[in-house]
Design a protein around this motif. Structure first.
Motif, PDB file in Angstrom:
ATOM      1  N   ARG A   1      -9.424   5.521  -3.830  1.00 44.52           N
ATOM      2  CA  ARG A   1      -9.431   5.200  -2.436  1.00 44.52           C
ATOM      3  C   ARG A   1      -7.740   4.769  -1.951  1.00 44.52           C
ATOM      4  O   ARG A   1      -7.296   4.471  -0.994  1.00 44.52           O
ATOM      5  N   GLU A   2      -7.085   4.353  -3.146  1.00 41.81           N
ATOM      6  CA  GLU A   2      -5.543   4.210  -3.201  1.00 41.81           C
ATOM      7  C   GLU A   2      -4.639   5.284  -3.075  1.00 41.81           C
ATOM      8  O   GLU A   2      -3.702   5.212  -2.753  1.00 41.81           O
ATOM      9  N   GLY A   3      -5.360   6.411  -3.470  1.00 46.45           N
ATOM     10  CA  GLY A   3      -4.416   7.894  -3.322  1.00 46.45           C
ATOM     11  C   GLY A   3      -4.802   8.427  -4.716  1.00 46.45           C
ATOM     12  O   GLY A   3      -5.594   8.022  -5.671  1.00 46.45           O
TER      13      GLY A   3
ATOM     14  N   ASP B   1       2.334   0.752 -12.246  1.00 49.41           N
ATOM     15  CA  ASP B   1       1.127   0.571 -12.239  1.00 49.41           C
ATOM     16  C   ASP B   1       0.265   0.944 -13.390  1.00 49.41           C
ATOM     17  O   ASP B   1      -0.681   1.356 -13.475  1.00 49.41           O
TER      18      ASP B   1
ATOM     19  N   HIS C   1       1.418   9.124 -12.017  1.00 48.31           N
ATOM     20  CA  HIS C   1       1.293   7.657 -11.031  1.00 48.31           C
ATOM     21  C   HIS C   1       2.593   6.837 -11.248  1.00 48.31           C
ATOM     22  O   HIS C   1       3.084   7.137 -12.384  1.00 48.31           O
TER      23      HIS C   1
ATOM     24  N   GLU D   1     -13.128   4.240  -6.994  1.00 44.88           N
ATOM     25  CA  GLU D   1     -12.175   2.904  -6.095  1.00 44.88           C
ATOM     26  C   GLU D   1     -10.841   3.378  -6.398  1.00 44.88           C
ATOM     27  O   GLU D   1      -9.988   3.182  -5.322  1.00 44.88           O
ATOM     28  N   LEU D   2     -10.326   3.865  -7.520  1.00 44.74           N
ATOM     29  CA  LEU D   2      -8.881   3.986  -7.583  1.00 44.74           C
ATOM     30  C   LEU D   2      -8.526   5.099  -6.590  1.00 44.74           C
ATOM     31  O   LEU D   2      -7.245   5.012  -6.126  1.00 44.74           O
TER      32      LEU D   2
END
Length: 189
Positions: free
Chosen positions: A57-59, A82, A78, A54-55
């Protein structure tokens, strides 16, 4: 050997470096600094890998090193805001700059001792720069040349960061494997 470092965009490639040998095993998945402690404790077994998917999907959550298509290394990088470094009391903020953090460098057994960690750190810097980061920080151990246990070497050493152009920006109150950690920073603008 020609090492290519690029953003981690393929889940199976990332799983090669940070996932377990058994899908239901509880391993880090490099989430310890990326998510709140309560969530980190809550996620077990396959839920950890699902969360990483899932993470992604954010990049890309970092960069991977490849040797002729085989994944041989990983660096987590990152925006600090965050990560748990945003609220970590042992690792100070030196200013309000929206910096990125690099907190994990791993090289597969059989490929260590070939300079891949240096290339991973360079790749993390390049990824942060391409993503618009004004600066990047790392929190390596200041081991003064002494041997660091392999299980604790994931944070890197001060010397590794210095060779990549980082400078010491602050001391920390964090200690890993008996060595103090320092805040190393590289300005990207």
């Amino acid at each position: 050997m020609v090492i290519e470092v690029r953003p981690a965009e393929v889940f199976d490639d990332l799983a090669t470096m940070v996932g377990p040998k058994r899908p239901d095993a509880n391993v880090c998945w490099c989430l310890s600094y990326r998510i709140p402690n309560s969530l980190n404790r809550e996620l077990t077994g396959t839920a950890r890998g699902d969360y990483v998917r899932e993470l992604m999907r954010e990049g890309p959550p970092g960069v991977l090193a490849y040797d002729e298509g085989d994944v041989v290394g990983w660096a987590a990088v990152h925006p600090r805001r965050d990560t748990s470094f945003a609220t970590n009391r042992k690792i100070p903020h030196v200013d309000d700059l929206d910096v990125w953090s690099v907190w994990c460098l791993r090289v597969r057994p059989g490929f260590r001792g070939r300079g891949i960690s240096h290339q991973l750190l360079e790749g993390a810097v390049a990824y942060a720069r391409a993503s618009g980061a004004p600066a990047i920080e790392g929190y390596p151990v200041d081991n003064a040349g002494q041997k660091v246990d392999l299980t604790m070497a994931y944070v890197g050493t001060r010397r590794l960061f210095e060779r990549a152009g980082f400078h010491k920006a602050a001391d920390t109150s964090s200690v890993l494997n008996g060595f103090p950690r320092v805040l190393m920073r590289l300005h990207l603008d």
